[in-house]
Design a protein around this motif. Structure first.
Motif, PDB file in Angstrom:
ATOM      1  N   TYR A   1      12.300  -3.818 -14.353  1.00 16.50           N
ATOM      2  CA  TYR A   1      11.680  -3.197 -16.103  1.00 16.50           C
ATOM      3  C   TYR A   1      11.168  -2.138 -15.666  1.00 16.50           C
ATOM      4  N   ASP A   2      11.366  -1.120 -15.074  1.00 16.17           N
ATOM      5  CA  ASP A   2      11.135   0.051 -14.959  1.00 16.17           C
ATOM      6  C   ASP A   2       9.894   0.493 -14.657  1.00 16.17           C
ATOM      7  N   VAL A   3       8.985   0.023 -13.938  1.00 21.20           N
ATOM      8  CA  VAL A   3       7.821  -0.354 -13.824  1.00 21.20           C
ATOM      9  C   VAL A   3       8.181   0.822 -11.807  1.00 21.20           C
ATOM     10  N   TYR A   4       7.314   1.929 -11.978  1.00 24.55           N
ATOM     11  CA  TYR A   4       7.704   2.181 -10.410  1.00 24.55           C
ATOM     12  C   TYR A   4       5.597   0.834 -10.134  1.00 24.55           C
ATOM     13  N   ILE A   5       6.254   0.956  -9.328  1.00 23.45           N
ATOM     14  CA  ILE A   5       5.256   0.317  -7.666  1.00 23.45           C
ATOM     15  C   ILE A   5       4.589   1.261  -6.704  1.00 23.45           C
ATOM     16  N   VAL A   6       3.399   1.751  -7.075  1.00 25.37           N
ATOM     17  CA  VAL A   6       2.072   2.252  -6.048  1.00 25.37           C
ATOM     18  C   VAL A   6       2.092   1.664  -4.986  1.00 25.37           C
ATOM     19  N   GLU A   7       2.798   1.955  -3.570  1.00 24.33           N
ATOM     20  CA  GLU A   7       2.102   0.857  -2.840  1.00 24.33           C
ATOM     21  C   GLU A   7       1.382   1.780  -1.465  1.00 24.33           C
ATOM     22  N   ASP A   8       0.173   1.307  -1.927  1.00 19.64           N
ATOM     23  CA  ASP A   8      -0.735   2.121  -0.664  1.00 19.64           C
ATOM     24  C   ASP A   8      -0.349   0.738   0.697  1.00 19.64           C
ATOM     25  N   ASP A   9      -0.355   2.168   2.241  1.00 21.67           N
ATOM     26  CA  ASP A   9       0.096   1.257   3.016  1.00 21.67           C
ATOM     27  C   ASP A   9      -1.136   1.994   3.410  1.00 21.67           C
ATOM     28  N   TYR A  10      -2.359   2.160   3.394  1.00 25.54           N
ATOM     29  CA  TYR A  10      -3.617   2.698   4.343  1.00 25.54           C
ATOM     30  C   TYR A  10      -3.906   2.522   5.428  1.00 25.54           C
ATOM     31  N   LEU A  11      -2.930   1.102   5.826  1.00 25.65           N
ATOM     32  CA  LEU A  11      -3.458   0.446   7.137  1.00 25.65           C
ATOM     33  C   LEU A  11      -2.143  -0.392   8.178  1.00 25.65           C
ATOM     34  N   SER A  12      -1.300   0.783   7.536  1.00 28.38           N
ATOM     35  CA  SER A  12       0.130   0.182   8.046  1.00 28.38           C
ATOM     36  C   SER A  12      -0.168   0.834   9.456  1.00 28.38           C
ATOM     37  N   ASP A  13      -0.788   1.054  10.392  1.00 29.35           N
ATOM     38  CA  ASP A  13      -0.736   1.077  11.976  1.00 29.35           C
ATOM     39  C   ASP A  13      -1.849   0.523  12.974  1.00 29.35           C
ATOM     40  N   MET A  14      -2.213  -0.378  11.913  1.00 29.59           N
ATOM     41  CA  MET A  14      -2.880  -1.702  12.407  1.00 29.59           C
ATOM     42  C   MET A  14      -2.266  -3.141  12.136  1.00 29.59           C
ATOM     43  N   GLU A  15      -1.144  -3.034  11.858  1.00 28.72           N
ATOM     44  CA  GLU A  15       0.567  -3.921  11.791  1.00 28.72           C
ATOM     45  C   GLU A  15       0.436  -4.738  13.145  1.00 28.72           C
ATOM     46  N   THR A  16       0.607  -6.147  13.322  1.00 26.62           N
ATOM     47  CA  THR A  16       0.426  -6.750  14.621  1.00 26.62           C
ATOM     48  C   THR A  16       1.923  -7.920  14.925  1.00 26.62           C
ATOM     49  N   ASP A  17       2.341  -7.483  13.135  1.00 23.38           N
ATOM     50  CA  ASP A  17       3.514  -8.488  12.812  1.00 23.38           C
ATOM     51  C   ASP A  17       4.678  -7.922  13.183  1.00 23.38           C
ATOM     52  N   THR A  18       5.695  -7.245  13.556  1.00 24.33           N
ATOM     53  CA  THR A  18       7.090  -6.666  13.582  1.00 24.33           C
ATOM     54  C   THR A  18       7.357  -6.824  12.788  1.00 24.33           C
ATOM     55  N   LYS A  19       7.644  -8.090  11.808  1.00 27.65           N
ATOM     56  CA  LYS A  19       8.982  -8.353  11.302  1.00 27.65           C
ATOM     57  C   LYS A  19       7.895  -8.000   9.463  1.00 27.65           C
ATOM     58  N   SER A  20       7.154  -7.979   9.461  1.00 24.40           N
ATOM     59  CA  SER A  20       5.999  -7.113   8.414  1.00 24.40           C
ATOM     60  C   SER A  20       6.797  -6.452   8.166  1.00 24.40           C
ATOM     61  N   ASP A  21       7.380  -6.072   6.558  1.00 27.18           N
ATOM     62  CA  ASP A  21       7.484  -4.450   6.316  1.00 27.18           C
ATOM     63  C   ASP A  21       6.709  -4.413   4.295  1.00 27.18           C
ATOM     64  N   PRO A  22       6.975  -3.139   4.296  1.00 29.89           N
ATOM     65  CA  PRO A  22       6.069  -2.414   3.348  1.00 29.89           C
ATOM     66  C   PRO A  22       7.344  -3.044   1.481  1.00 29.89           C
ATOM     67  N   ILE A  23       6.971  -2.536   0.923  1.00 29.78           N
ATOM     68  CA  ILE A  23       8.027  -3.398  -0.616  1.00 29.78           C
ATOM     69  C   ILE A  23       9.143  -2.358  -0.646  1.00 29.78           C
ATOM     70  N   TYR A  24       8.550  -0.922   0.072  1.00 27.43           N
ATOM     71  CA  TYR A  24       9.595   0.287  -0.064  1.00 27.43           C
ATOM     72  C   TYR A  24      11.102  -0.194   0.570  1.00 27.43           C
ATOM     73  N   ALA A  25      11.359  -0.968   1.679  1.00 27.50           N
ATOM     74  CA  ALA A  25      11.852  -1.457   2.549  1.00 27.50           C
ATOM     75  C   ALA A  25      12.611  -2.212   1.651  1.00 27.50           C
ATOM     76  N   TYR A  26      12.196  -3.191   0.647  1.00 21.44           N
ATOM     77  CA  TYR A  26      13.268  -4.174  -0.448  1.00 21.44           C
ATOM     78  C   TYR A  26      13.895  -3.053  -1.291  1.00 21.44           C
ATOM     79  N   ASP A  27      13.241  -1.523  -1.643  1.00 17.46           N
ATOM     80  CA  ASP A  27      13.696  -0.574  -2.945  1.00 17.46           C
ATOM     81  C   ASP A  27      12.899   0.362  -3.413  1.00 17.46           C
ATOM     82  N   SER A  28      13.723   0.986  -2.922  1.00 20.40           N
ATOM     83  CA  SER A  28      13.067   3.004  -2.780  1.00 20.40           C
ATOM     84  C   SER A  28      12.721   3.342  -4.499  1.00 20.40           C
ATOM     85  N   SER A  29      14.202   2.986  -5.139  1.00 22.38           N
ATOM     86  CA  SER A  29      14.122   3.650  -6.173  1.00 22.38           C
ATOM     87  C   SER A  29      13.425   3.570  -7.483  1.00 22.38           C
ATOM     88  N   HIS A  30      12.347   2.444  -7.019  1.00 19.16           N
ATOM     89  CA  HIS A  30      10.884   2.147  -8.086  1.00 19.16           C
ATOM     90  C   HIS A  30       9.629   2.658  -7.163  1.00 19.16           C
TER      91      HIS A  30
END
Length: 449
Positions: free
Chosen positions: A248-277
């Motif tokens: 739908y041509d909507v941009y996602i603003v992904e605020d990953d401000y606590l990414s360094d606190m992640e303990t689950d190595t399999k958890s990825d950001p939305i950006y990993a699935y689609d970087s175009s939007h």
């Protein structure tokens, strides 16, 4: 000597002499203004300078307190404030000496660049370092896609006010959401809509309908360790959000401000699935210290030029000294060591908080979310419990909590009363005492009603 300096030095001397001990509340601005026969602004300036030196800290609507040093902890246990409200990092974990070394080295290495205007995009050598650093979070990009900002807050201000290629105007926010983002919408009178987010996630059908019909230019989301809920989206939900944004041509603003606190190595950001939007935002304030003021925005090609123009007009460039020091801090391995230390510290506090909630929450109508990592969680409260009264009763017990009213748009109907519990300013040995007192006060209120 300036008047505020005299006041500041006197307070510092009293702290050193033990007149004011760690965790103790300091005299109010009005009291000190009368004592020193000066203006309130002078006292405010003195306290502000002491905060910069990490000798005192402030609690909104409560006052100023002496920073609790490790050497004071045993002596002051049971007498200090237990602050579950603060989102700021623990000053005890700040890398003072390490970062001082990096600042000195940055001046030596980049002296010809640090004292002139830089570039709006950022220090070129840092951009190269960040590409490798972001790849550890499954954000694969190149230097030309990265923009350094004066904290993530500046990136949000630019994105909400700049035009997007679609011509759409409305910003969509999770409800509840980051309270300063809500204030930003109100300040600039930005068209805004809300969508409910709960512990279980978000209604993807409602999200698709809003994307399709709501004139949405961007959707601001905190997928990981949401502020104020503390919860994270499932990988399935993150993939779905990325797919809907592209459709739908909507941009996602992904605020990953606590990414360094992640303990689950399999958890990825939305950006990993689609970087175009997806516009990926990362903060270094929570893992280092707020005064660093270095944020990172990874931008899709269609937005880079417009964002760059707005960035250049807002501040010319972000602090080159902070950027150079951060580059050295990452390159020499200090960042990774610091990250592991703070992640372990906060993780252990969250486990302790979960255990305390399981132990003392013996009610049937108060729900606590179980959060394994991050820095905060939340309590869902019944409507019959008058939250302002509860907060006042807790304050008298030297326990500070906040209701999350500011995290909702004024026009959005709140689903349920809620309290946020943060562990960044609460010592391990304070957590159980604080939670025990919280539920004791709740039960007292119920008996009185």
């Amino acid at each position: 000597m300036k008047e505020y300096t005299k006041v500041m030095n006197e307070i510092e001397r009293q702290i050193e002499d033990g007149v004011f001990r760690g965790g103790q509340k300091l005299p109010s601005i009005r009291q000190l203004s009368e004592r020193y026969s000066c203006s309130k602004s002078t006292i405010i300036r003195a306290y502000s300078e002491l905060e910069k030196r990490h000798l005192v800290y402030s609690i909104p609507q409560s006052g100023y307190y002496v920073v609790l040093k490790k050497v004071d902890s045993e002596q002051t246990a049971g007498h200090s404030v237990i602050d579950f409200s603060s989102a700021a990092p623990d000053p005890e974990l700040f890398p003072y000496l390490d970062f001082q070394h990096c600042l000195n080295k940055a001046i030596d290495m980049y002296r010809s660049h640090l004292f002139t205007y830089g570039t709006p995009q950022g220090l070129p050598s840092l951009l190269n370092v960040l590409c490798k650093h972001l790849a550890n979070h499954q954000v694969f990009t190149s230097p030309e896609h990265i923009m350094i900002t004066s904290g993530v807050q500046q990136a949000l201000a630019i994105l909400t006010t700049m035009p997007f290629p679609s011509g759409k105007q409305t910003v969509l926010l999770e409800q509840p959401s980051y309270h300063l983002m809500i204030q930003l919408m109100e300040c600039y009178n930005i068209p805004v809509k809300g969508i409910t987010r709960s512990e279980s996630g978000i209604d993807l059908n409602e999200l698709e309908q809003l994307f399709r019909t709501g004139d949405i230019k961007m959707f601001y989301t905190i997928p990981r360790f949401h502020n104020p809920l503390g919860t994270s989206y499932s990988e399935k939900t993150k993939k779905a959000i990325g797919e809907l944004a592209k459709r739908y041509d909507v941009y996602i603003v992904e605020d990953d401000y606590l990414s360094d606190m992640e303990t689950d190595t399999k958890s990825d950001p939305i950006y990993a699935y689609d970087s175009s939007h997806v516009i990926y935002l990362k903060s270094y304030s929570k893992i280092l210290f707020p005064g660093l003021r270095v944020g990172v925005a990874v931008l899709p090609p269609a937005l880079r030029e417009t964002f760059s123009v707005h960035k250049r007009l807002s501040d010319i460039d972000s602090s080159m000294l902070s950027q150079a020091a951060l580059e050295i801090y990452i390159q020499n391995g200090m960042f990774e060591r610091r990250k592991q230390k703070i992640k372990t510290t906060y993780h252990n506090r969250m486990l302790k908080l979960n255990h305390a909630l399981d132990t003392f929450n013996d009610t049937e109508d108060i729900h606590h979310a179980r959060i394994r990592s991050g820095v905060h969680t939340h309590l869902l409260l019944p409507e019959t419990l008058h939250v302002p009264t509860l907060l006042k009763r807790l304050s008298k017990q030297r326990i500070i909590l906040k209701e999350i009213e500011p995290s909702y748009l004024p026009s959005f109907e709140k689903q349920q009363s809620m309290l946020k519990l943060s562990i960044t300013k609460v010592a391990m040995d304070q957590i159980e005492e604080g939670i025990s007192t919280l539920f004791t006060e709740i039960n007292k209120m119920r008996r009185l009603s």
